[in-house]
Design a protein around this motif. Structure first.
Motif, PDB file in Angstrom:
ATOM      1  N   GLY A  41      -7.450  -3.277   3.404  1.00  0.00           N
ATOM      2  CA  GLY A  41      -8.648  -3.461   3.949  1.00  0.00           C
ATOM      3  C   GLY A  41      -9.934  -2.442   3.669  1.00  0.00           C
ATOM      4  O   GLY A  41     -10.855  -2.408   4.216  1.00  0.00           O
ATOM      5  N   GLU A  42      -9.322  -1.323   2.985  1.00  0.00           N
ATOM      6  CA  GLU A  42     -10.215  -0.278   2.894  1.00  0.00           C
ATOM      7  C   GLU A  42     -10.413  -0.136   1.308  1.00  0.00           C
ATOM      8  O   GLU A  42      -9.659  -0.428   0.510  1.00  0.00           O
ATOM      9  CB  GLU A  42      -9.508   1.135   3.190  1.00  0.00           C
ATOM     10  N   VAL A  43     -11.804   0.570   1.228  1.00  0.00           N
ATOM     11  CA  VAL A  43     -12.171   0.797  -0.339  1.00  0.00           C
ATOM     12  C   VAL A  43     -11.750   1.927  -0.837  1.00  0.00           C
ATOM     13  O   VAL A  43     -11.160   2.835   0.043  1.00  0.00           O
ATOM     14  CB  VAL A  43     -13.728   0.667  -0.409  1.00  0.00           C
ATOM     15  N   ALA A  65       0.856  -1.209  -0.078  1.00  0.00           N
ATOM     16  CA  ALA A  65       0.048  -0.126  -0.028  1.00  0.00           C
ATOM     17  C   ALA A  65       0.783   1.360   0.114  1.00  0.00           C
ATOM     18  O   ALA A  65       0.858   2.106  -0.725  1.00  0.00           O
ATOM     19  CB  ALA A  65      -0.860   0.121   1.213  1.00  0.00           C
ATOM     20  N   ASN A  67       0.869   4.101  -3.010  1.00  0.00           N
ATOM     21  CA  ASN A  67       0.894   5.493  -2.826  1.00  0.00           C
ATOM     22  C   ASN A  67       1.910   6.412  -3.033  1.00  0.00           C
ATOM     23  O   ASN A  67       1.716   7.555  -3.528  1.00  0.00           O
ATOM     24  CB  ASN A  67       0.550   5.862  -1.216  1.00  0.00           C
ATOM     25  N   ALA A 105      -8.144   7.853  -4.327  1.00  0.00           N
ATOM     26  CA  ALA A 105      -8.185   7.836  -2.935  1.00  0.00           C
ATOM     27  C   ALA A 105      -6.739   7.127  -2.642  1.00  0.00           C
ATOM     28  O   ALA A 105      -6.243   6.448  -3.536  1.00  0.00           O
ATOM     29  CB  ALA A 105      -9.132   6.705  -2.485  1.00  0.00           C
ATOM     30  N   ARG A 106      -6.384   7.307  -1.296  1.00  0.00           N
ATOM     31  CA  ARG A 106      -5.131   6.530  -0.952  1.00  0.00           C
ATOM     32  C   ARG A 106      -5.431   5.018  -0.799  1.00  0.00           C
ATOM     33  O   ARG A 106      -6.425   4.562  -0.379  1.00  0.00           O
ATOM     34  CB  ARG A 106      -4.519   7.361   0.610  1.00  0.00           C
ATOM     35  N   TYR A 140      -9.279   0.326  -3.172  1.00  0.00           N
ATOM     36  CA  TYR A 140      -8.132  -0.556  -3.479  1.00  0.00           C
ATOM     37  C   TYR A 140      -7.710  -1.674  -2.511  1.00  0.00           C
ATOM     38  O   TYR A 140      -7.016  -2.573  -3.012  1.00  0.00           O
ATOM     39  CB  TYR A 140      -7.047   0.363  -3.800  1.00  0.00           C
ATOM     40  N   GLY A 141      -8.132  -1.539  -1.435  1.00  0.00           N
ATOM     41  CA  GLY A 141      -7.780  -2.339  -0.551  1.00  0.00           C
ATOM     42  C   GLY A 141      -7.686  -3.982  -0.893  1.00  0.00           C
ATOM     43  O   GLY A 141      -6.774  -4.866  -0.718  1.00  0.00           O
ATOM     44  N   ARG A 142      -8.947  -4.105  -1.418  1.00  0.00           N
ATOM     45  CA  ARG A 142      -9.069  -5.887  -1.795  1.00  0.00           C
ATOM     46  C   ARG A 142      -8.185  -6.252  -3.051  1.00  0.00           C
ATOM     47  O   ARG A 142      -8.198  -7.294  -3.225  1.00  0.00           O
ATOM     48  CB  ARG A 142     -10.557  -5.862  -2.228  1.00  0.00           C
ATOM     49  N   ALA A 157      -5.235   1.783   1.321  1.00  0.00           N
ATOM     50  CA  ALA A 157      -4.869   1.355   2.580  1.00  0.00           C
ATOM     51  C   ALA A 157      -5.639  -0.399   2.786  1.00  0.00           C
ATOM     52  O   ALA A 157      -6.461  -0.453   1.949  1.00  0.00           O
ATOM     53  CB  ALA A 157      -5.646   2.092   3.499  1.00  0.00           C
TER      54      ALA A 157
END
Length: 210
Positions: free
Chosen positions: A146-148, A124, A128, A141-142, A150-152, A144
């Motif tokens: 587990g976060e939407v 991640a 970034n 979006a940044r 991009y996390g998945r 991260a």
């Protein structure tokens, strides 16, 4: 690549500044036993302060086995190229048809040691850094864990840090020619204005001024 003394970078800052904005190249990796070298085209972000390049590729990419077997690689970038017809290079007083055609181009080759990045948080952070380079104005979006949004997606890629161990740079823009010939070439490039011509002309004039 062959680098004549007159084509060398004047100082490290010349190729470093050029590479900071020429961020698409080819990563050459030694092939596995019995296989030819592997060449991967990619976008990357060069970090001169850290002396490294960061990028990422899809997990199914066949490059990973070769990198794990031999992490010593070369990142090659070539741009600002133009074909120079022979008559443009004719020496003063010589028949124009005796001029020798050539190519103008800028090229940087970085020898690197590859470090694979699989930790989700480290991937991640690497992504970034790339987004910050390619989209400094923001708009995304940044990344991260587990976060939407991009996390998945992190599990589908592997990060790649290329530790730069040596650099070779070449700026081939008629430095060995007379001032009269360089001026002629600059004028002809300004008239032709083909793809790459104005960038090549700017290099020629910049190095002439220096």
């Amino acid at each position: 690549m062959l680098i004549h003394p007159w084509d060398e970078a004047r100082e490290d800052a010349e190729w470093q500044q050029w590479l900071a904005v020429h961020d698409f190249g080819q990563l050459a990796v030694n092939g596995l036993s019995g296989e030819p070298p592997f060449v991967q085209t990619l976008h990357f972000a060069y970090d001169g302060e850290r002396g490294e390049v960061v990028t990422h590729l899809a997990r199914p990419n066949p490059i990973w086995g070769a990198l794990e077997a031999d992490p010593d690689v070369v990142l090659s970038v070539v741009d600002d190229y133009a074909y120079i017809p022979g008559p443009w290079q004719a020496e003063p007083g010589a028949p124009t048809e005796h001029g020798v055609p050539t190519s103008f181009y800028a090229a940087v080759q970085l020898r690197c040691r590859a470090h694979l990045v699989d930790d989700p948080a480290e991937k991640a952070a690497l992504l970034n850094r790339q987004i910050g380079h390619f989209q400094p104005e923001g708009g995304s979006a940044r990344v991260a864990v587990g976060e939407v949004p991009y996390g998945r997606m992190l599990s589908g890629i592997r990060g790649l840090r290329l530790e730069v161990t040596a650099a070779r740079a070449k700026f081939k823009y008629a430095d060995k020619r007379t001032e009269e010939v360089r001026d002629r070439i600059a004028g002809e490039l300004a008239v032709r204005r083909g793809p790459g011509d104005m960038a090549a002309r700017e290099h020629l004039l910049r190095r002439q001024r220096a």
